[in-house]
Scaffold this motif. Structure first.
Motif, PDB file in Angstrom:
ATOM      1  N   ALA A   7       0.828  -1.210   0.000  1.00 26.17           N
ATOM      2  CA  ALA A   7       0.000   0.000   0.000  1.00 26.17           C
ATOM      3  C   ALA A   7       0.860   1.257   0.000  1.00 26.17           C
ATOM      4  O   ALA A   7       0.581   2.213  -0.736  1.00 26.17           O
ATOM      5  CB  ALA A   7      -0.935  -0.002   1.204  1.00 26.17           C
ATOM      6  N   ALA A   8       1.908   1.257   0.799  1.00 28.17           N
ATOM      7  CA  ALA A   8       2.796   2.425   0.845  1.00 28.17           C
ATOM      8  C   ALA A   8       3.469   2.646  -0.503  1.00 28.17           C
ATOM      9  O   ALA A   8       3.632   3.792  -0.950  1.00 28.17           O
ATOM     10  CB  ALA A   8       3.842   2.244   1.949  1.00 28.17           C
ATOM     11  N   GLN A  12       3.127   5.932  -2.893  1.00 25.38           N
ATOM     12  CA  GLN A  12       4.307   6.651  -3.373  1.00 25.38           C
ATOM     13  C   GLN A  12       4.327   6.716  -4.898  1.00 25.38           C
ATOM     14  O   GLN A  12       4.683   7.737  -5.480  1.00 25.38           O
ATOM     15  CB  GLN A  12       5.581   5.972  -2.856  1.00 25.38           C
ATOM     16  CG  GLN A  12       6.851   6.703  -3.163  1.00 25.38           C
ATOM     17  CD  GLN A  12       7.010   7.971  -2.345  1.00 25.38           C
ATOM     18  OE1 GLN A  12       6.460   8.111  -1.261  1.00 25.38           O
ATOM     19  NE2 GLN A  12       7.774   8.911  -2.848  1.00 25.38           N
ATOM     20  N   GLU A  13       3.950   5.628  -5.531  1.00 27.51           N
ATOM     21  CA  GLU A  13       3.995   5.559  -6.993  1.00 27.51           C
ATOM     22  C   GLU A  13       2.974   6.480  -7.657  1.00 27.51           C
ATOM     23  O   GLU A  13       3.299   7.176  -8.610  1.00 27.51           O
ATOM     24  CB  GLU A  13       3.771   4.123  -7.476  1.00 27.51           C
ATOM     25  CG  GLU A  13       4.959   3.204  -7.281  1.00 27.51           C
ATOM     26  CD  GLU A  13       6.138   3.544  -8.170  1.00 27.51           C
ATOM     27  OE1 GLU A  13       5.967   4.215  -9.202  1.00 27.51           O
ATOM     28  OE2 GLU A  13       7.250   3.140  -7.823  1.00 27.51           O
ATOM     29  N   SER A  14       1.731   6.437  -7.179  1.00 28.48           N
ATOM     30  CA  SER A  14       0.661   7.136  -7.905  1.00 28.48           C
ATOM     31  C   SER A  14      -0.286   7.952  -7.041  1.00 28.48           C
ATOM     32  O   SER A  14      -1.218   8.535  -7.574  1.00 28.48           O
ATOM     33  CB  SER A  14      -0.172   6.106  -8.671  1.00 28.48           C
ATOM     34  OG  SER A  14      -0.883   5.284  -7.749  1.00 28.48           O
ATOM     35  N   GLY A  15      -0.068   7.943  -5.728  1.00 29.81           N
ATOM     36  CA  GLY A  15      -1.038   8.590  -4.858  1.00 29.81           C
ATOM     37  C   GLY A  15      -2.388   7.894  -4.925  1.00 29.81           C
ATOM     38  O   GLY A  15      -3.423   8.508  -4.717  1.00 29.81           O
ATOM     39  N   PRO A  29      -1.811   2.613 -11.360  1.00 28.41           N
ATOM     40  CA  PRO A  29      -1.578   2.845  -9.928  1.00 28.41           C
ATOM     41  C   PRO A  29      -0.227   2.351  -9.444  1.00 28.41           C
ATOM     42  O   PRO A  29       0.326   2.904  -8.492  1.00 28.41           O
ATOM     43  CB  PRO A  29      -2.720   2.089  -9.257  1.00 28.41           C
ATOM     44  CG  PRO A  29      -3.216   1.113 -10.263  1.00 28.41           C
ATOM     45  CD  PRO A  29      -2.940   1.716 -11.605  1.00 28.41           C
ATOM     46  N   ALA A  30       0.338   1.349 -10.089  1.00 27.42           N
ATOM     47  CA  ALA A  30       1.651   0.830  -9.693  1.00 27.42           C
ATOM     48  C   ALA A  30       2.778   1.398 -10.547  1.00 27.42           C
ATOM     49  O   ALA A  30       3.935   1.046 -10.364  1.00 27.42           O
ATOM     50  CB  ALA A  30       1.669  -0.696  -9.741  1.00 27.42           C
ATOM     51  N   GLN A  31       2.443   2.260 -11.508  1.00 28.18           N
ATOM     52  CA  GLN A  31       3.410   2.970 -12.346  1.00 28.18           C
ATOM     53  C   GLN A  31       4.411   2.052 -13.051  1.00 28.18           C
ATOM     54  O   GLN A  31       5.630   2.196 -12.928  1.00 28.18           O
ATOM     55  CB  GLN A  31       4.134   4.043 -11.528  1.00 28.18           C
ATOM     56  CG  GLN A  31       3.244   5.209 -11.161  1.00 28.18           C
ATOM     57  CD  GLN A  31       2.855   6.027 -12.381  1.00 28.18           C
ATOM     58  OE1 GLN A  31       3.618   6.858 -12.825  1.00 28.18           O
ATOM     59  NE2 GLN A  31       1.683   5.791 -12.939  1.00 28.18           N
ATOM     60  N   PHE A  32       3.874   1.117 -13.816  1.00 20.94           N
ATOM     61  CA  PHE A  32       4.716   0.240 -14.616  1.00 20.94           C
ATOM     62  C   PHE A  32       5.072   0.926 -15.936  1.00 20.94           C
ATOM     63  O   PHE A  32       4.209   1.513 -16.586  1.00 20.94           O
ATOM     64  CB  PHE A  32       3.988  -1.066 -14.944  1.00 20.94           C
ATOM     65  CG  PHE A  32       4.080  -2.118 -13.892  1.00 20.94           C
ATOM     66  CD1 PHE A  32       5.143  -3.009 -13.880  1.00 20.94           C
ATOM     67  CD2 PHE A  32       3.107  -2.232 -12.912  1.00 20.94           C
ATOM     68  CE1 PHE A  32       5.234  -3.996 -12.918  1.00 20.94           C
ATOM     69  CE2 PHE A  32       3.181  -3.213 -11.943  1.00 20.94           C
ATOM     70  CZ  PHE A  32       4.250  -4.090 -11.938  1.00 20.94           C
ATOM     71  N   MET A  33       6.322   0.793 -16.338  1.00 22.36           N
ATOM     72  CA  MET A  33       6.717   1.193 -17.684  1.00 22.36           C
ATOM     73  C   MET A  33       6.140   0.142 -18.636  1.00 22.36           C
ATOM     74  O   MET A  33       6.036  -1.044 -18.275  1.00 22.36           O
ATOM     75  CB  MET A  33       8.240   1.271 -17.815  1.00 22.36           C
ATOM     76  CG  MET A  33       8.862   2.371 -16.970  1.00 22.36           C
ATOM     77  SD  MET A  33       8.285   4.026 -17.425  1.00 22.36           S
ATOM     78  CE  MET A  33       9.165   4.267 -18.965  1.00 22.36           C
ATOM     79  N   PRO A  34       5.756   0.530 -19.852  1.00 22.58           N
ATOM     80  CA  PRO A  34       5.117  -0.422 -20.767  1.00 22.58           C
ATOM     81  C   PRO A  34       5.911  -1.715 -20.987  1.00 22.58           C
ATOM     82  O   PRO A  34       5.324  -2.807 -20.980  1.00 22.58           O
ATOM     83  CB  PRO A  34       4.975   0.377 -22.063  1.00 22.58           C
ATOM     84  CG  PRO A  34       4.831   1.789 -21.589  1.00 22.58           C
ATOM     85  CD  PRO A  34       5.763   1.888 -20.404  1.00 22.58           C
ATOM     86  N   PRO A  56      -6.919  -4.499  -9.430  1.00 25.08           N
ATOM     87  CA  PRO A  56      -6.467  -5.851  -9.098  1.00 25.08           C
ATOM     88  C   PRO A  56      -5.253  -6.295  -9.916  1.00 25.08           C
ATOM     89  O   PRO A  56      -4.322  -6.900  -9.377  1.00 25.08           O
ATOM     90  CB  PRO A  56      -7.677  -6.738  -9.396  1.00 25.08           C
ATOM     91  CG  PRO A  56      -8.852  -5.818  -9.385  1.00 25.08           C
ATOM     92  CD  PRO A  56      -8.333  -4.491  -9.836  1.00 25.08           C
ATOM     93  N   ASP A  57      -5.243  -6.003 -11.203  1.00 23.98           N
ATOM     94  CA  ASP A  57      -4.118  -6.409 -12.045  1.00 23.98           C
ATOM     95  C   ASP A  57      -2.842  -5.701 -11.598  1.00 23.98           C
ATOM     96  O   ASP A  57      -1.783  -6.331 -11.466  1.00 23.98           O
ATOM     97  CB  ASP A  57      -4.389  -6.094 -13.514  1.00 23.98           C
ATOM     98  CG  ASP A  57      -5.507  -6.926 -14.125  1.00 23.98           C
ATOM     99  OD1 ASP A  57      -6.118  -7.764 -13.420  1.00 23.98           O
ATOM    100  OD2 ASP A  57      -5.785  -6.722 -15.318  1.00 23.98           O
ATOM    101  N   ALA A  58      -2.935  -4.398 -11.375  1.00 24.25           N
ATOM    102  CA  ALA A  58      -1.747  -3.620 -11.001  1.00 24.25           C
ATOM    103  C   ALA A  58      -1.209  -4.031  -9.639  1.00 24.25           C
ATOM    104  O   ALA A  58       0.004  -4.200  -9.468  1.00 24.25           O
ATOM    105  CB  ALA A  58      -2.074  -2.123 -11.016  1.00 24.25           C
ATOM    106  N   VAL A  59      -2.094  -4.213  -8.660  1.00 27.98           N
ATOM    107  CA  VAL A  59      -1.646  -4.560  -7.308  1.00 27.98           C
ATOM    108  C   VAL A  59      -1.014  -5.954  -7.293  1.00 27.98           C
ATOM    109  O   VAL A  59       0.059  -6.150  -6.706  1.00 27.98           O
ATOM    110  CB  VAL A  59      -2.805  -4.451  -6.301  1.00 27.98           C
ATOM    111  CG1 VAL A  59      -2.402  -4.999  -4.934  1.00 27.98           C
ATOM    112  CG2 VAL A  59      -3.266  -2.999  -6.177  1.00 27.98           C
ATOM    113  N   MET A  60      -1.655  -6.921  -7.922  1.00 31.48           N
ATOM    114  CA  MET A  60      -1.088  -8.275  -7.947  1.00 31.48           C
ATOM    115  C   MET A  60       0.221  -8.310  -8.729  1.00 31.48           C
ATOM    116  O   MET A  60       1.161  -9.007  -8.345  1.00 31.48           O
ATOM    117  CB  MET A  60      -2.102  -9.265  -8.529  1.00 31.48           C
ATOM    118  CG  MET A  60      -3.349  -9.427  -7.662  1.00 31.48           C
ATOM    119  SD  MET A  60      -2.992  -9.895  -5.951  1.00 31.48           S
ATOM    120  CE  MET A  60      -2.375 -11.536  -6.195  1.00 31.48           C
TER     121      MET A  60
END
Length: 156
Positions: A7-8, A12-15, A29-34, A56-60
């Motif tokens: 969560a932290a 930090q990544e996206s607020g 939300p997890a700020q992945f580069m493509p 769900p996809d980004a968090v997992m």
């Protein structure tokens, strides 16, 4: 990976902004580069799509990628290729790249990464402390009871 740490990192990544896009091109939300998303994205909600903007996809995907980076950092520490705190090292890998962290033998020395590896554990500690407060525990207990009742009673 603890829930407070994940969560932290999301904060930090996206607020917690589901549709965040950085100037460098990181997405979701997890700020992945493509290119990283293409290799490490997971269908976290089972809808048949791997969507960088899906919570769900980004968090997992973030949690799985974090675990992978932590394993790499742990091995590199054991081999003497990296020096420092394990959590800070894998956070450095997430923020400035695996190659950059390995090349420097530790946390990347740019100001963004230096702040990143300190801010996330500090924030995670606050989230963990909040989770231990009596009000939160009572709420979690109520949620467990609700799930138990919804499934026909009994303990889960």
């Amino acid at each position: 990976m603890s829930a407070p740490l994940v969560a932290a990192q999301l904060r930090q990544e996206s607020g917690f902004n589901q549709f965040a896009v950085s100037p460098a091109g990181a997405q979701g939300p997890a700020q992945f580069m493509p290119q990283t998303w293409a290799r490490h994205g997971i269908d976290g909600d089972g809808d048949g799509r791997v969507d960088v903007y899906s919570i769900p996809d980004a968090v997992m995907s973030q949690a799985a990628f974090d675990c992978s980076l932590a394993g790499i950092a742990k091995d590199a520490l054991a081999q003497g290729k990296l020096h420092g705190d394990l959590t800070e090292l894998w956070l450095s890998m997430y923020n400035c790249g695996l190659e950059g962290t390995l090349a420097q033998g530790g946390v990347c020395q740019n100001s963004e990464t230096q702040g990143y590896v300190k801010a996330i554990p500090r924030m995670a500690s606050k989230y963990a402390a909040a989770n231990r407060s009596p009000g939160i525990q009572a709420s979690a207990g109520a949620a467990e009871h609700t799930v138990s009742v919804a499934r026909g009673g009994g303990d889960l």
